[in-house]
Structure formats: C-alpha cells, structure tokens
Scaffold this active site. Structure first.
Site, short mmCIF file in Angstrom:
data_model
loop_
_atom_site.label_atom_id
_atom_site.label_comp_id
_atom_site.label_asym_id
_atom_site.label_seq_id
_atom_site.Cartn_x
_atom_site.Cartn_y
_atom_site.Cartn_z
N GLY A 67 -1.03 -2.93 -4.55
CA GLY A 67 -0.75 -4.18 -5.47
C GLY A 67 0.65 -4.18 -5.73
N TRP A 88 -0.54 5.88 0.32
CA TRP A 88 -1.75 5.14 -0.18
C TRP A 88 -2.45 4.42 0.72
CZ3 TRP A 88 -0.78 3.10 -5.98
CH2 TRP A 88 -0.41 4.08 -6.75
N ASN A 89 -1.89 3.72 1.74
CA ASN A 89 -2.72 3.20 3.00
C ASN A 89 -3.78 4.43 3.23
OD1 ASN A 89 -0.12 1.29 4.01
ND2 ASN A 89 -1.85 0.32 3.04
N HIS A 116 3.97 -4.69 6.11
CA HIS A 116 4.71 -3.34 5.99
C HIS A 116 3.92 -2.31 6.75
CE1 HIS A 116 1.94 -1.72 3.23
NE2 HIS A 116 1.62 -2.83 2.73
N GLY A 117 4.89 -1.26 6.90
CA GLY A 117 4.39 -0.30 7.56
C GLY A 117 3.71 0.72 6.59
N GLN A 118 2.97 1.62 7.29
CA GLN A 118 2.22 2.40 6.48
C GLN A 118 2.65 3.23 5.39
OE1 GLN A 118 0.47 6.62 8.03
NE2 GLN A 118 -1.22 5.21 8.66
N GLU A 134 2.56 -8.45 -2.95
CA GLU A 134 1.04 -8.28 -2.74
C GLU A 134 0.69 -8.73 -4.22
OE1 GLU A 134 -1.81 -8.40 -1.71
OE2 GLU A 134 -1.72 -6.71 -0.10
N ARG A 135 -0.85 -8.80 -4.19
CA ARG A 135 -1.49 -9.30 -5.44
C ARG A 135 -1.47 -8.23 -6.51
NH1 ARG A 135 -7.90 -10.90 -5.41
NH2 ARG A 135 -8.01 -11.53 -7.64
#
Length: 184
Positions: free
Chosen positions: A21, A13-14, A8-10, A82-83
């Site tokens: 998660g 939080w990135n 996914h794009g930014q 995501e995990r």
C-alpha cells in the site's frame, strides 16, 4: 496515445508476500537489478517518451530513476500511488481477503473499512489520471508510467473493460520492472 506501464522493482515485502500500500518500502537488491535490466532493454529499443510519470513512493520513484537514467524529467503524481491498505499494511496479503467477509475488490460491497481506500475511490483517482493524460497529450504521444500492481490493475480494467464489473480471474499478473503497453 501509447501508455507504457512499469511496475516497481522487487521489495523485501514482495518476497514476504506482505501488503505494501502506501507504506514507503525501498527496493531490495533484486529490485535494483530488475530496474537496471529494464533500463538496458529500453536503451536498446527505439522507444522515446514524451513524458514520464511516477508514483512518489520510493520503491516506484527509485525504479523510475534507475530505468530512465537521467534522460527524462520524472513527474511525480500522487494518483499513481498504490491503494492505501490501511490496517492491513505490512500484513500478509491473504489477511485482506480473509477478514470479516468484506470483499475489498468488489465495487458494490467495498467501503473504507479498516482504513483501506475504497476500490471506488482508487478507481476514480486512476481514471482522473488517465483522463488528464488524454486531455494533455496528442493521440500519438508515448507516455511512460511507473506505478504499483494495484494501479496497473485498475488502469487495465479502465482501459480494456468495465471498471464496475471486472472479471478478477482474467486480470493480468504484472511482473516487477517489466513494461506493459496500452493504447488509449
């Protein structure tokens, strides 16, 4: 079968190095632009896809919508989420690796402590997804898959090596809104 994974794009939080998660964080302006750049690259390529799958999380699904520009049906699949990072969601990523001496990436030591999805459970759901693709599509099919970094790492380990004994130092670094091809 040819699999084309896209992270996914930014998101904000990135940028802040926070654990995402299952928290449903939207793309930021940079993430939208990244997806638009990939859309333009794919439009100029000769790649055509037999199916497009996406995590249902908004940062991933929105990336898929921008990149495919309405040209493909997007099939949401929870196995591409995501995990689940439990109590660590929204906290600095380092907090997972520095907490209580639990190695959340080790398939032997890892459990579901702190509400974190065990690495074994995550690996099982990603393997199940990949096995379903093998059963459903021909070996010359092209499948576009939008997901998150953790699922891409699990997929990489399953496709290229031993998922019970991954060498963490040799894992790829997946950039936002870039395409990564694999053959299975």
């Amino acid at each position: 079968m040819n699999l084309y994974f896209v992270r996914h794009g930014q998101t904000d939080w990135n940028v802040q190095h926070l654990t995402q998660g299952w928290k449903d964080i939207p793309l930021n302006g940079t993430g939208i632009k990244q997806a638009e750049v990939l859309r333009n690259k794919l439009a100029q390529s000769s790649l055509k896809f037999d199916a497009v799958y996406s995590s249902p999380l908004q940062r991933v699904l929105r990336t898929a919508e921008i990149v495919t520009a309405g040209n493909y049906e997007i099939i949401p699949d929870d196995r591409l989420k995501e995990r689940n990072c439990g109590e660590f969601e929204g906290k600095p990523r380092e907090s997972i690796f520095n907490h209580c001496n639990i190695d959340f990436l080790d398939p032997v030591l890892n459990s579901s402590a702190f509400g974190v999805e065990s690495i074994n459970d995550m690996t099982a759901r990603v393997r199940n997804f990949l096995d379903d693709l093998k059963a459903k599509y021909s070996e010359d099919a092209n499948i576009l898959i939008f997901t998150s970094n953790g699922v891409m790492l699990r997929s990489h380990i399953i496709i290229t090596g031993d998922p019970d004994n991954p060498s963490q130092e040799h894992l790829p670094k997946f950039a936002n809104s870039e395409i990564y091809p694999y053959k299975i």
